[in-house]
Every structure is written in C-alpha cells, then in structure tokens.
Motif scaffolding. Structure first.
Motif, mmCIF file in Angstrom:
data_model
loop_
_atom_site.group_PDB
_atom_site.id
_atom_site.type_symbol
_atom_site.label_atom_id
_atom_site.label_comp_id
_atom_site.label_asym_id
_atom_site.label_seq_id
_atom_site.Cartn_x
_atom_site.Cartn_y
_atom_site.Cartn_z
ATOM 1 N N LEU A 129 -26.446 39.208 5.640
ATOM 2 C CA LEU A 129 -26.122 37.891 6.181
ATOM 3 C C LEU A 129 -27.380 37.130 6.561
ATOM 4 O O LEU A 129 -28.351 37.709 7.065
ATOM 5 N N GLY A 130 -27.360 35.830 6.320
ATOM 6 C CA GLY A 130 -28.396 34.941 6.826
ATOM 7 C C GLY A 130 -27.892 34.224 8.065
ATOM 8 O O GLY A 130 -27.015 34.723 8.779
ATOM 9 N N PRO A 173 -21.224 32.367 8.232
ATOM 10 C CA PRO A 173 -20.566 33.593 8.695
ATOM 11 C C PRO A 173 -19.550 34.072 7.663
ATOM 12 O O PRO A 173 -19.237 33.385 6.689
ATOM 13 N N ILE A 174 -18.997 35.247 7.900
ATOM 14 C CA ILE A 174 -17.928 35.792 7.077
ATOM 15 C C ILE A 174 -16.790 36.231 7.999
ATOM 16 O O ILE A 174 -16.989 36.444 9.197
ATOM 17 N N GLN A 212 -21.354 37.205 12.292
ATOM 18 C CA GLN A 212 -22.416 36.191 12.211
ATOM 19 C C GLN A 212 -23.766 36.898 12.125
ATOM 20 O O GLN A 212 -24.052 37.788 12.922
ATOM 21 N N GLY A 213 -24.601 36.502 11.135
ATOM 22 C CA GLY A 213 -25.913 37.103 10.953
ATOM 23 C C GLY A 213 -26.961 36.477 11.849
ATOM 24 O O GLY A 213 -26.640 35.720 12.772
ATOM 25 N N PRO A 214 -28.218 36.826 11.578
ATOM 26 C CA PRO A 214 -28.682 37.586 10.410
ATOM 27 C C PRO A 214 -28.543 39.095 10.586
ATOM 28 O O PRO A 214 -28.478 39.593 11.701
ATOM 29 N N GLY A 215 -28.519 39.795 9.455
ATOM 30 C CA GLY A 215 -28.451 41.241 9.473
ATOM 31 C C GLY A 215 -27.547 41.767 8.376
ATOM 32 O O GLY A 215 -26.957 41.020 7.605
ATOM 33 N N ASN A 216 -27.441 43.087 8.335
ATOM 34 C CA ASN A 216 -26.693 43.770 7.287
ATOM 35 C C ASN A 216 -25.369 44.285 7.830
ATOM 36 O O ASN A 216 -25.291 44.781 8.957
#
Length: 321
Positions: free
Chosen positions: A93-94, A98-99, A139-143
């Motif tokens: 994720l940037g 969001p997803i 919500q990012g950032p991150g994996n």
C-alpha cells in the motif's frame, strides 16, 4: 461504432461493450469529434489475453483470462498474487488509495498499516437483508496480505470508471476504496428457490477513477464471452462473476437437452449434472469456477438444491421478514 476487442456493433453513446466489457469511451469521443476517422487507430493494447488466441475463439470458456502474470499497479499500490493451491493477495500500500476487504481473511501486515472499519451505504437495507454493514479497511503505507482458507484461484478485475460487475455472494476478497460495494436482489422466484445463488448478488462499480476488485474462485476460474442471445448452462454453484448485461435464468436438465425426453434428462443427470442448472444469456462475460462450492452439510443431510435449497432460501426469507 465497432468494439475493437470483439468487433460487435455498439451504439455510439455506449461506454462499455455489452459483449466483452471493453471500455469504449475514448472511441466514442473520437467518433463524435471526427466521424470520418476510424477510432481503432487509437485503441490502447488490450490488458487481457484475447479470445482469438484460442483454437476455438470465443466459442468455449477460456481459462484464467484475468489471472495476472505479474504485479498489478494501480495508483501508488502494487498487488501481487502468489502461491498456487491456496493463493495469497500480497499488497504494498501507498498513501493514496486505501483498500477494503472481507472479515477473517487477513494473513499478515506491517505494523504501520492501519486497520479500521468502512461503513457501507444503505446500512438499513443491508441490515434487514442480513448483509454486512461494516467491512474492514486498510490504510498504508505498508504491506498487507490476504488469503481465504480454501483451494482456489484469485481473479483480478480492473474496473474503469462507472464500470460494474456482479459477483456471487461471499466470494469477494479485496477492493480499492474507489470501488462502490452494493447489492441487488436475485430476479425471479425460480432463481431464488433453485439456482443456489441465494437472495442477493454483490455489485461492484468503480467511481471516479480506475479501480481494482479481487475475487476468490474455488478450484480454477474460466471465463466465457457470450454473444447477444447466446446461452450457456452452468452447474449451480459454479458461476463466480458476470457483467450486468448477462441475464441469469433457471432451467432443468430436461430443458437443457435438445432432445431425448426423459432418457436424455436421466443421461444428463447421470453425467454429473444437477436437476437444476443456471442459464446465462448474453451479451457479456461470465466467470466460472471449476469447484462448485456449497456450504458443508451434516452427514446424512440431503444434497443442496431442489427442496433443500428451497427450504434454505425460505428460511432466509423468514429471517428478512
């Protein structure tokens, strides 16, 4: 106007091809601005494999049309689908997009990824229909990574603005936040009682910009592009997703035979077909999963479908009303 992907005749004002789902807005704008110029000269390369690469063209379902061969990029996120038997959706994720995802499918995440809840539109309708009112959001950032606890294949559908697909209930995995999540009632009492689809079909529509929708199919996933009026009979429990232009009806094994009467119906039944089949009528695409998943039943319980399916769905109606 001619669709550049499947070469079907399409009205000039149509935004998406009803036969193959191709995005026609650029071609439509070009036709209106210069009717003498052929729109096919500016067509971007197709993001999916072409049916024409098959020996049988679009006459038969084709395997894994939307099974990505490498990382998918949308906004500032990267989506990878890894593994074979029980595949994993791995998302970097940037900050931009969001997803949201179904509950109970989270596999791992970086500590910096924030998990919350996304409220769904039409909460009252969803509540009385027995559907989810809240869904998980990241919500990012991150994996972050997801997996459903079942053998299957993950399908990635890239949706253009205003493009919609309809999905079998409880097989949605992940979507970008700009994809609207709604539902519609299954049309027709015979479909409700016998098609094993249940009472509702999920609807996903990209809003404002390109979106991504990921589904879990049991077994392997195939896709069939139906021409206008073309029909395909599918084992109940085997359809995964479809274009809204594809109509779903119910038919019997006997009704699915060209001839043969009762012996033909018995032959189809002995071949492994259910008494009831789902009939899909084009134009549009339908996704098919090779493992016809049904919820587990207690030992000795009657098979799903027929009277059992009627009882289950009438029970659902009782829960609603």
């Amino acid at each position: 106007m001619i669709c550049p992907r499947c070469h079907s005749q399409v009205a000039d004002h149509i935004k998406f091809c009803g036969t193959c789902g191709a995005d026609l807005r650029a071609q439509s704008a070009l036709v209106h601005s210069n009717p003498q110029q052929s729109p096919q000269s500016s067509i971007p390369p197709n993001q999916f494999e072409e049916y024409s690469n098959s020996v049988f063209g679009n006459a038969v379902p084709r395997a894994e049309l939307h099974n990505p061969k490498g990382p998918l990029h949308i906004a500032d996120m990267t989506i990878s689908i890894e593994g074979e038997l029980v595949p994993v959706v791995d998302i970097m994720l940037g900050n931009q997009l969001p997803i949201y995802f179904e509950h109970h499918i989270l596999l791992w995440k970086h500590p910096g990824v924030q998990i919350g809840f996304k409220s769904m539109q039409g909460a009252a309708r969803r509540f009385f229909a027995g559907l989810q009112i809240f869904i998980s959001e990241a919500q990012g950032p991150g994996n972050i990574a997801f997996s459903r606890d079942s053998v299957g294949q993950i399908v990635a559908l890239r949706l253009q603005p205003e493009q919609m697909v309809e999905v079998r209930e409880h097989q949605f995995l992940v979507a970008t936040s700009n994809v609207d999540y709604n539902f519609t009632f299954v049309q027709g009492i015979s479909n409700i009682l016998f098609s094993r689809t249940g009472l509702f079909i999920d609807q996903f529509t990209a809003i404002g910009s390109e979106g991504m929708l990921l589904l879990h199919g049991y077994g392997n996933v195939f896709e069939k592009m139906l021409a206008p009026g073309e029909a395909l009979d599918i084992e109940p429990g085997a359809w995964l997703w479809k274009d809204p232009s594809v109509r779903m009806e119910m038919t019997t094994v006997a009704g699915s035979q060209r001839g043969g009467g009762i012996l033909g119906a018995l032959g189809g039944f002995m071949a492994g077909s259910s008494i009831v089949l789902n009939r899909f009528i084009g134009p549009g695409r339908v996704g098919i999963q090779s493992m016809t998943y049904h919820p587990p039943a207690n030992e000795g319980a009657p098979e799903a479908g027929g009277q059992r399916n009627m009882d289950l769905n009438l029970g659902n109606l009782g829960d609603i009303f």
